[in-house]
Write an enzyme that holds these catalytic residues in place. Structure first.
Site, PDB file in Angstrom:
ATOM      1  N   ASN A 134       0.810  -1.216   0.000  1.00 20.02           N
ATOM      2  CA  ASN A 134       0.000   0.000   0.000  1.00 20.02           C
ATOM      3  C   ASN A 134       0.842   1.264   0.000  1.00 20.02           C
ATOM      4  O   ASN A 134       0.415   2.295  -0.522  1.00 20.02           O
ATOM      5  CB  ASN A 134      -0.920  -0.001   1.232  1.00 20.02           C
ATOM      6  CG  ASN A 134      -2.019  -1.034   1.123  1.00 20.02           C
ATOM      7  OD1 ASN A 134      -2.932  -0.902   0.320  1.00 20.02           O
ATOM      8  ND2 ASN A 134      -1.931  -2.085   1.929  1.00 20.02           N
ATOM      9  N   ASN A 162       4.592   1.134  -0.563  1.00 17.07           N
ATOM     10  CA  ASN A 162       5.765   0.988  -1.422  1.00 17.07           C
ATOM     11  C   ASN A 162       5.659  -0.228  -2.330  1.00 17.07           C
ATOM     12  O   ASN A 162       4.989  -1.209  -1.995  1.00 17.07           O
ATOM     13  CB  ASN A 162       7.039   0.846  -0.578  1.00 17.07           C
ATOM     14  CG  ASN A 162       7.363   2.091   0.214  1.00 17.07           C
ATOM     15  OD1 ASN A 162       7.795   3.097  -0.336  1.00 17.07           O
ATOM     16  ND2 ASN A 162       7.143   2.031   1.513  1.00 17.07           N
ATOM     17  N   TYR A 167      -7.427 -20.711   7.591  1.00 16.78           N
ATOM     18  CA  TYR A 167      -8.122 -19.426   7.664  1.00 16.78           C
ATOM     19  C   TYR A 167      -9.562 -19.691   7.254  1.00 16.78           C
ATOM     20  O   TYR A 167      -9.810 -20.551   6.407  1.00 16.78           O
ATOM     21  CB  TYR A 167      -7.456 -18.433   6.695  1.00 16.78           C
ATOM     22  CG  TYR A 167      -7.294 -17.027   7.225  1.00 16.78           C
ATOM     23  CD1 TYR A 167      -6.436 -16.755   8.282  1.00 16.78           C
ATOM     24  CD2 TYR A 167      -7.967 -15.956   6.634  1.00 16.78           C
ATOM     25  CE1 TYR A 167      -6.255 -15.454   8.742  1.00 16.78           C
ATOM     26  CE2 TYR A 167      -7.798 -14.655   7.093  1.00 16.78           C
ATOM     27  CZ  TYR A 167      -6.940 -14.413   8.156  1.00 16.78           C
ATOM     28  OH  TYR A 167      -6.777 -13.123   8.618  1.00 16.78           O
ATOM     29  N   GLY A 174      -3.744 -11.796   2.897  1.00 16.05           N
ATOM     30  CA  GLY A 174      -2.953 -10.984   1.984  1.00 16.05           C
ATOM     31  C   GLY A 174      -1.824 -11.783   1.361  1.00 16.05           C
ATOM     32  O   GLY A 174      -1.172 -12.593   2.040  1.00 16.05           O
ATOM     33  N   ASP A 228       1.081 -10.897   0.534  1.00 12.87           N
ATOM     34  CA  ASP A 228       2.375 -10.637   1.166  1.00 12.87           C
ATOM     35  C   ASP A 228       2.559 -11.478   2.424  1.00 12.87           C
ATOM     36  O   ASP A 228       3.679 -11.930   2.722  1.00 12.87           O
ATOM     37  CB  ASP A 228       2.521  -9.149   1.483  1.00 12.87           C
ATOM     38  CG  ASP A 228       1.367  -8.597   2.330  1.00 12.87           C
ATOM     39  OD1 ASP A 228       0.273  -9.205   2.332  1.00 12.87           O
ATOM     40  OD2 ASP A 228       1.559  -7.543   2.963  1.00 12.87           O
ATOM     41  N   THR A 259       2.448  -0.781   6.061  1.00 13.99           N
ATOM     42  CA  THR A 259       1.354   0.169   6.264  1.00 13.99           C
ATOM     43  C   THR A 259       0.489  -0.298   7.427  1.00 13.99           C
ATOM     44  O   THR A 259       0.094   0.481   8.298  1.00 13.99           O
ATOM     45  CB  THR A 259       0.509   0.291   4.986  1.00 13.99           C
ATOM     46  OG1 THR A 259       1.363   0.645   3.905  1.00 13.99           O
ATOM     47  CG2 THR A 259      -0.574   1.341   5.146  1.00 13.99           C
TER      48      THR A 259
END
Length: 280
Positions: A9, A11, A100, A107, A109, A132
């Site tokens: 978000n 970089n 999950y 996400g 990442d 972020t």
């Protein structure tokens, strides 16, 4: 060479792998207003600084948590490298079972970090990514993604004080050296940084208790731009690994590269100047 993109978000981090070695890396600001052509120019300038040519890139993988930017960046990649990039999505092989409620909500990442951390350090472990948002991810001793916690990032917390409190200024994230401060700026720095250290230590402690009965050693790995700032104030973090996301993308690429021949991934998109046609 393999070019990897970690789109966050705040970089975009790029890494260039030659064989198994991360040879180059760059960090640029995420800008959703930029067009694909602007990203073509930006990426090409980064390569040119190190005398790298677009044709030296053999394949590309992209992990993005910014949906509105994903297509723009992938189009830029097709234009510059004439390659359809491999994108991290629900169909990408990671070799990691995800516990999950809805695995698609995790996400990209976070999964990339978890895959790399388990490959490099084994399990059980906790990965803390200071981005972020600050994310805490738990991985079992058998390499299963167990879930985690998401909290506002340090910069978000700092900006919120500036934006919501009329008399509080915007500050630099620098340690004031003490908690009992004698001016507003130092007081804010103390509250944000040392308060955040307390948050990190408490969450890690709670996660360790849920992960193990105390008989196992749990490694805590930190990454992200502000990981060094926080880790310098706590013993709760064992390892700082700034390249873990890029390493994870390389690992995941290796699991998914079968069938990605030069012929199958080539795009007809050309460099903008080669497409330029002037109308009379």
């Amino acid at each position: 060479m393999l070019l990897v993109f970690d789109v966050g978000n705040s970089n975009i981090v790029l890494g260039m792998f030659r064989e198994d070695k991360l040879s180059y890396s760059w960090r640029v600001s995420t800008d959703q207003a930029k067009s694909s052509d602007e990203y073509v120019i930006l990426i090409n300038q980064l390569l040119q600084y190190y005398d790298l040519k677009p044709e030296s890139v053999e394949d590309v993988i992209v992990s993005s948590v910014v949906p509105d930017l994903t297509y723009t960046l992938e189009l830029a990649i097709r234009k510059l490298f004439r390659i359809y990039p491999l994108s991290m999505d629900s169909g990408t092989k990671t070799g990691m079972q995800i516990h999950y409620d809805n695995p698609k909500q995790v996400g990209a990442d976070r999964i990339v970090n978890a895959v790399a951390a388990y490959e490099k350090y084994g399990g059980p472990l906790i990965v803390v990514d200071f981005g972020t948002a600050t994310t805490f991810c738990a991985i079992s001793d058998t390499g299963e993604y167990l879930g985690g916690t998401i909290s506002p990032g340090i910069k978000i917390s700092s900006d919120a004080l500036f934006q919501k409190a009329a008399k509080l200024p915007r500050i630099d994230l620098v340690k004031p050296g003490r908690v009992i401060c004698h001016n507003t700026v130092s007081s804010m720095q103390s509250g944000i940084i040392y308060g955040y250290v307390g948050l990190v230590e408490y969450v890690i402690d709670k996660m360790k208790k849920e992960l193990s009965d105390g008989s196992q050693t749990i490694t805590v790995v930190a990454t992200g731009g502000l990981s060094t700032l926080i880790a310098s104030e706590t013993d709760a973090i064992d390892v700082i690994d700034k390249t873990i996301t890029l390493d994870g993308l390389k690992i995941i690429y290796e699991k998914n590269k079968e069938g990605r021949t030069p012929e199958s991934i080539r795009s007809e998109e050309m460099l903008p100047e080669k497409n330029l046609q002037l109308e009379a």
